[in-house]
Design an enzyme around this catalytic site. Structure first.
Site, mmCIF file in Angstrom:
data_model
loop_
_atom_site.group_PDB
_atom_site.id
_atom_site.type_symbol
_atom_site.label_atom_id
_atom_site.label_comp_id
_atom_site.label_asym_id
_atom_site.label_seq_id
_atom_site.Cartn_x
_atom_site.Cartn_y
_atom_site.Cartn_z
ATOM 1 N N LYS A 182 0.880 -1.187 0.000
ATOM 2 C CA LYS A 182 0.000 0.000 0.000
ATOM 3 C C LYS A 182 0.910 1.228 0.000
ATOM 4 O O LYS A 182 1.446 1.616 1.037
ATOM 5 C CB LYS A 182 -0.889 -0.029 1.244
ATOM 6 C CG LYS A 182 -2.217 0.711 1.116
ATOM 7 C CD LYS A 182 -2.109 2.194 0.927
ATOM 8 C CE LYS A 182 -1.839 2.938 2.205
ATOM 9 N NZ LYS A 182 -1.627 4.394 1.962
ATOM 10 N N GLY A 234 6.560 5.140 8.451
ATOM 11 C CA GLY A 234 5.814 6.392 8.423
ATOM 12 C C GLY A 234 5.996 7.141 9.731
ATOM 13 O O GLY A 234 7.004 6.971 10.425
ATOM 14 N N SER A 235 4.995 7.935 10.070
ATOM 15 C CA SER A 235 5.132 8.806 11.246
ATOM 16 C C SER A 235 4.824 8.059 12.549
ATOM 17 O O SER A 235 4.157 7.015 12.534
ATOM 18 C CB SER A 235 4.180 9.988 11.092
ATOM 19 O OG SER A 235 2.855 9.505 11.083
ATOM 20 N N GLU A 257 8.892 1.435 11.362
ATOM 21 C CA GLU A 257 10.040 2.312 11.072
ATOM 22 C C GLU A 257 9.500 3.727 11.083
ATOM 23 O O GLU A 257 8.790 4.132 10.160
ATOM 24 C CB GLU A 257 10.626 1.990 9.685
ATOM 25 C CG GLU A 257 11.296 0.646 9.568
ATOM 26 C CD GLU A 257 12.563 0.544 10.395
ATOM 27 O OE1 GLU A 257 13.072 1.575 10.883
ATOM 28 O OE2 GLU A 257 13.039 -0.585 10.589
ATOM 29 N N CYS A 291 14.032 10.198 7.070
ATOM 30 C CA CYS A 291 13.782 9.879 8.485
ATOM 31 C C CYS A 291 15.038 10.011 9.341
ATOM 32 O O CYS A 291 14.962 10.425 10.487
ATOM 33 C CB CYS A 291 13.221 8.468 8.596
ATOM 34 S SG CYS A 291 14.227 7.241 7.754
ATOM 35 N N GLU A 389 10.372 16.309 14.883
ATOM 36 C CA GLU A 389 10.807 16.056 13.515
ATOM 37 C C GLU A 389 10.109 17.048 12.591
ATOM 38 O O GLU A 389 8.888 17.141 12.592
ATOM 39 C CB GLU A 389 10.424 14.624 13.117
ATOM 40 C CG GLU A 389 10.849 14.264 11.720
ATOM 41 C CD GLU A 389 10.402 12.872 11.309
ATOM 42 O OE1 GLU A 389 9.199 12.546 11.467
ATOM 43 O OE2 GLU A 389 11.241 12.098 10.838
#
Ligand code: NAD
Length: 487
Positions: A182, A234-235, A257, A291, A389
């Site tokens: 996805k 992702g976040s 991650e 990241c 971030e």
């Protein structure tokens, strides 16, 4: 048959059971080009529950045979797929660039090569990921095997749409799982185009499928009762939701991650040119949308002025390379979209009250999502721009006197993805490396990854590891077989 997709012929169907098909869900979403805000497509399918169910059904049907495919055959399929990515790297990069804005020479090429290498790396592992045999005792022989999990899925972000596929699909498929991808709703096209490569490589139907969609599709996957593992990048907020949905549904395995706020610690005995080069590339690559970008730099007091002067000058040079990502001379492209642009500019505007602006701080041009590399100095440890971030070309530079002081500062966030130390003193480098609270450490380098060593973060930067043997362990489950030798 030639690769069919291009900017004028975008893939706008989901890829299920080796066929491009219309999604059953009527919903579509739109994507825009971040270099000028123009509409790229308003016809991208948003896969819904029925689409996910059909893909899961196809994967379940494929799994019993796929897990038994001889190792050499599976290896060859992964190799063929890797070669196809290489062969079509430029075309895939065009599809990504249309909505990510990343130039080919400074990003697309690297990302495609990383994805292809991941498939090659795990192809080599197919017949080498052995289990264990234990010492005999009481007349029993005990062996452990690594069993594939069944239907697995990858939900990935937009900042490395192809690279993240390599890190997830390759170990999943190498170990005999079926895999549903996805992609992010911001970068759907290279992933959808992979369907053509999947078929061309010869993967059996249902083994490797692609469903475009947004967070709602990701949530359907995370809650699905027959998907056994989700590998998410992702976040942090989304990662937490994924873990919760996985636990509330079928306790599917989860790898996360997540984000980073990586420190680079620069001692006064370092090779200054080297430290500046790594720190600049770390925050400018992919327009800071990385990241593990070193977004916090701590410089020892003795070289503060020299470092700051060189860092500023190098980032200002880099700013001159900002431009149209389709132009081969451009190194820095725009941010991914308007919402990311507003988010980054918001941090910059509020940052003015949290530190001293050293360089940047402005939009570049009057259209598109271009932002100048921006640095703040002397920022309080608890300030928003020290702790959060930003995911753009924005960093902070602070000073320190001692090792103890800088370690406290470097470790004082909830992130723990990567950290870097720059020094010529090997003892100090190793001391600092062992004290960093992070999943990865660079010595005289920072913000990098390598396929054959674990990739991932401590604290809220993640759960589990990708790359190396670790990824194979996360896509399999040990099965213990106890054999009674006395019977
Ligand atoms: P995001 O969390 O918004 O989205 C990531 C993916 O999750 C997308 O595919 C999205 O559609 C999906 N998603 C969104 N909401 C969901 C929900 N409720 N349930 C299930 N799926 C959902 O992240 P992003 O903005 O696409 O990516 C940027 C973030 O990714 C940054 O924080 C960055 O640090 C992180 N990142 C981490 C790594 C790593 O390896 N540690 C690598 C790249 C990016």
């Amino acid at each position: 048959m030639a690769f069919p997709y291009s900017a004028s012929n975008l893939p706008t169907q989901v890829f299920i059971n080796n066929q491009y098909v219309e999604a059953k869900s009527p919903q579509k979403f739109s994507v825009f080009n971040p270099k000028d805000g123009t509409l790229v497509s308003d016809k991208v399918p948003l896969a819904g529950q029925e689409d996910v169910d059909v893909a899961v059904g196809a994967a379940e049907a494929a799994f019993p045979n796929w897990k038994k495919v001889p190792a050499t055959e599976r290896r060859d399929l992964l190799h063929k797929f890797a070669s196809l990515i290489d062969q079509h790297a430029e075309q895939l990069a065009v599809l990504t660039r249309l909505t990510l804005g990343a130039p080919y020479d400074s990003f697309g090429k690297f990302e495609g090569a990383m994805a292809a290498e991941a498939f090659r790396y795990y192809a080599g592992y197919v017949d080498k990921f052995g289990g264990e045999s234990h010492p005999q005792e009481n007349g029993f022989l005990k062996i452990t095997r690594h069993e594939p999990l069944g239907v697995t899925a990858g939900v990935v972000p937009w900042n490395g749409p192809l690279g993240t596929v390599g890190l997830k699909a390759a170990p999943a498929l190498a170990t005999g799982n079926c895999f549903i991808l996805k992609p992010s709703e911001k970068t759907p096209f290279a992933a959808l185009a992979l369907g053509w490569l999947i078929k061309e490589a010869g993967f059996p139907p249902g083994v490797f499928q692609v469903l475009s969609g947004d967070g709602s599709t990701g949530a359907i996957i995370a809650r699905h009762m027959r998907i056994r593992k989700i590998s998410f990048t992702g976040s942090i907020p989304t990662g937490k939701k994924i873990q919760q949905m996985a636990a509330e549904s079928n306790l599917k395995r989860v790898t996360l991650e997540l984000g980073g706020k990586s420190p680079a610690v620069v001692f006064d005995d370092c090779n200054l040119e080297n430290a500046v080069t790594w720190c600049v590339n770390a925050i400018a690559a992919n327009t800071g949308q990385v990241c593990f970008a070193a977004s916090r730099v701590y410089v020892q007091e003795g070289i503060r002025d020299q470092f700051v002067a060189k860092y500023k000058a190098a980032l200002e040079e880099r700013a001159k390379t900002i431009g149209d990502p389709d132009d081969r001379s451009t190194i820095m492209g725009p941010l991914v979209d308007n919402s990311q642009f507003k988010r980054v500019m918001g941090f910059i505007e509020r940052g003015a009250a949290q530190g001293t602006l050293l360089t940047g701080g402005n939009r570049v041009g009057d259209k598109g999502c271009f932002v100048a590399p921006t640095v703040f100095t002397d920022v309080d440890l608890n300030a928003e721009i020290s702790q959060n971030e930003i995911f753009g070309p924005v960093s902070i530079v602070n000073t320190f006197k001692t090792e103890e002081e800088v370690l406290k500062k470097a470790n004082a966030t909830e992130y723990g993805l990567m950290a870097g130390v720059f020094t010529q003193d090997i003892n100090r480098a190793l001391r600092i490396a062992s004290e960093f609270d992070s999943g990865m450490v660079g010595v005289n380098c920072v913000s990098l990854n390598m396929l054959n060593v674990p990739f991932g973060g401590s604290k809220q930067s993640g759960l589990g590891r990708e790359c190396g043997r670790n990824a194979l362990e996360h896509f399999t489950e040990p099965k213990t077989v106890m054999i009674n030798l006395t019977y």
